[in-house]
Design an enzyme around this catalytic site. Structure first.
Site, PDB file in Angstrom:
ATOM      1  N   LYS A   1       0.913  -1.159   0.018  1.00  0.00           N
ATOM      2  CA  LYS A   1      -0.020   0.001  -0.049  1.00  0.00           C
ATOM      3  C   LYS A   1       0.755   1.182   0.064  1.00  0.00           C
ATOM      4  CE  LYS A   1      -0.373  -0.024   5.167  1.00  0.00           C
ATOM      5  NZ  LYS A   1      -1.284   0.201   6.038  1.00  0.00           N
TER       6      LYS A   1
ATOM      7  N   TYR B   1      14.939  31.902   3.668  1.00  0.00           N
ATOM      8  CA  TYR B   1      14.069  32.748   4.245  1.00  0.00           C
ATOM      9  C   TYR B   1      13.992  33.155   5.576  1.00  0.00           C
ATOM     10  CZ  TYR B   1      11.637  31.765  -0.285  1.00  0.00           C
ATOM     11  OH  TYR B   1      11.216  31.379  -1.755  1.00  0.00           O
TER      12      TYR B   1
END
Length: 388
Positions: free
Chosen positions: A40, A269
């Site tokens: 999965k 940033y």
């Protein structure tokens, strides 16, 4: 073979997948055991198709996924092995499941009643009955609900009760009190289910932790998930594993820029990192859009370059991030974010620990902007680039 044009990629060692499957099956060499490879979440981020092929090659006899689309993708890729969908599939899709020979999980009488109205007399829908013995997620929890479902299944030949299963909540912990309670419940309910005398082919309760730690608690199938990828179910039971797991996933990049900055210069940033002296700063073309989340910015993480550790500095950007290099390096030099470099290693467990999460999550969140390169016997056998 597909190509990719960016300098960040994942390497998946299919030999590692096969080795882990082979070693797991050896634990059961003296009795019948079917290994269900859990693929999965696109094979826990490794690639469901390629992992399925490797697991089947090594001896797995069944595959499992979370929802119907994942199963259909495997069929579309030409994989013919039995597939169990472990989550809910809408009753309106039963004909699609029959057409593609996909086994469904059942745990609701209402679902059975809705499904039967969509089945024809000669249809055979393979199902596994899910029991909730203590996970509290999905599954039948009360004896009267089990009875209602079993009566319905037994009275409708369209349903083939191929399997019965449960899932352990604490099989990866040292304290086994709750695990034993779940085992007891499962055994009791299984004995009750056998009163209907239906030919149940598979009984499975073990996940990776239970399958490896307690072979005697497993029936004739166990679900091999996280350990198949070479990752321990939890750090606290690593010393109890019967064989060393081989990690299959590596994450690598190449320096896209190198510059020497003087003392007092801000990085990224917010200028949250300021150089403490003259420093070599390298830029990597990987960021949070690739699954390398911003929390790496202040979690004390490192990469490996030529076997030496280099810390992340400044905030992780959407597509890029920066590291402080131990010395001058060249643009194009390889950097390892997860995996080995010159005898040194950054494991998935290390990355998970610094992010305060579990190793399962790390490969799952590395996005499909990042191409996967598949290796066998040290050679590239395929490349998967989902952008092209």
């Amino acid at each position: 073979m597909e190509h990719f044009y960016r300098d960040t990629w994942v390497e998946v060692d299919l030999d590692a997948i096969e080795q882990n499957v082979t070693n797991a099956l050896r634990l059961y060499k003296d009795r019948e055991m079917n290994l269900m490879a859990v693929v999965k979440a696109n094979g826990y981020g490794h690639g469901a198709v390629e992992v399925s092929q490797a697991a089947l090659r090594a001896g797995a006899s069944y595959l499992s996924v979370a929802f119907l689309d994942e199963a259909l993708a495997l069929r579309k890729a030409g994989i013919d092995a039995p597939i169990l969908v472990m989550g809910l599939v809408g009753a309106e899709h039963v004909q699609l499941a029959i057409k593609h020979r996909i086994t469904l999980t059942v745990y609701q009488l209402d679902w059975l009643e809705q499904a039967i109205s969509r089945l024809h007399t000669r249809d055979k829908l393979a199902i596994h009955l899910k029991l909730d013995t203590g996970m509290g997620r999905i599954g039948l929890r009360r004896k009267e609900d089990i009875r209602s479902c079993m009566d319905f299944i037994a009275s409708h030949e369209c349903f083939e009760l191929e399997g019965v299963f449960t899932h352990f909540a604490t099989a990866d912990e040292k304290d086994l009190t709750y695990f034993k309670k779940q085992c007891q419940r499962f055994n009791q309910w299984l004995e009750y289910i056998r009163e209907w005398q239906l030919p149940i082919r598979y009984v499975h309760c073990g996940n990776s932790a239970a399958g490896l730690r307690f072979p005697e608690k497993n029936f004739n199938m166990f679900r091999f998930g996280i350990a198949m990828y070479g990752l321990t179910p939890s750090p606290e039971i690593t010393d109890e594993l019967p064989f060393p797991l081989k990690q299959a996933f590596s994450l690598k990049s190449r320096l896209s820029n190198v510059k020497k900055l003087p003392k007092g210069e801000g990085i990224s940033y917010g200028a949250t990192y300021v150089t403490e002296g003259a420093e070599w700063i390298g830029t990597l073309p990987i960021g949070y859009a690739d699954g390398w989340i911003r929390h790496h910015s202040n979690a004390g993480g490192h990469v490996l370059i030529d076997g030496k550790r280099a810390p992340f500095v400044g905030r992780i950007c959407m597509d890029q991030c920066m590291i402080r290099l131990p010395k001058k390096h060249s643009i194009g030099d390889t950097v390892t974010l997860i995996g080995e470099s010159d005898g040194k290693q950054i494991t998935m467990d290390e990355v998970a620990k610094r992010l305060n999460t579990i190793n399962y999550e790390i490969p799952c969140v590395i996005s499909w902007r990042v191409p996967r390169i598949y290796f066998r016997d040290g050679q590239i056998i395929s490349v998967k680039n989902n952008l092209l």
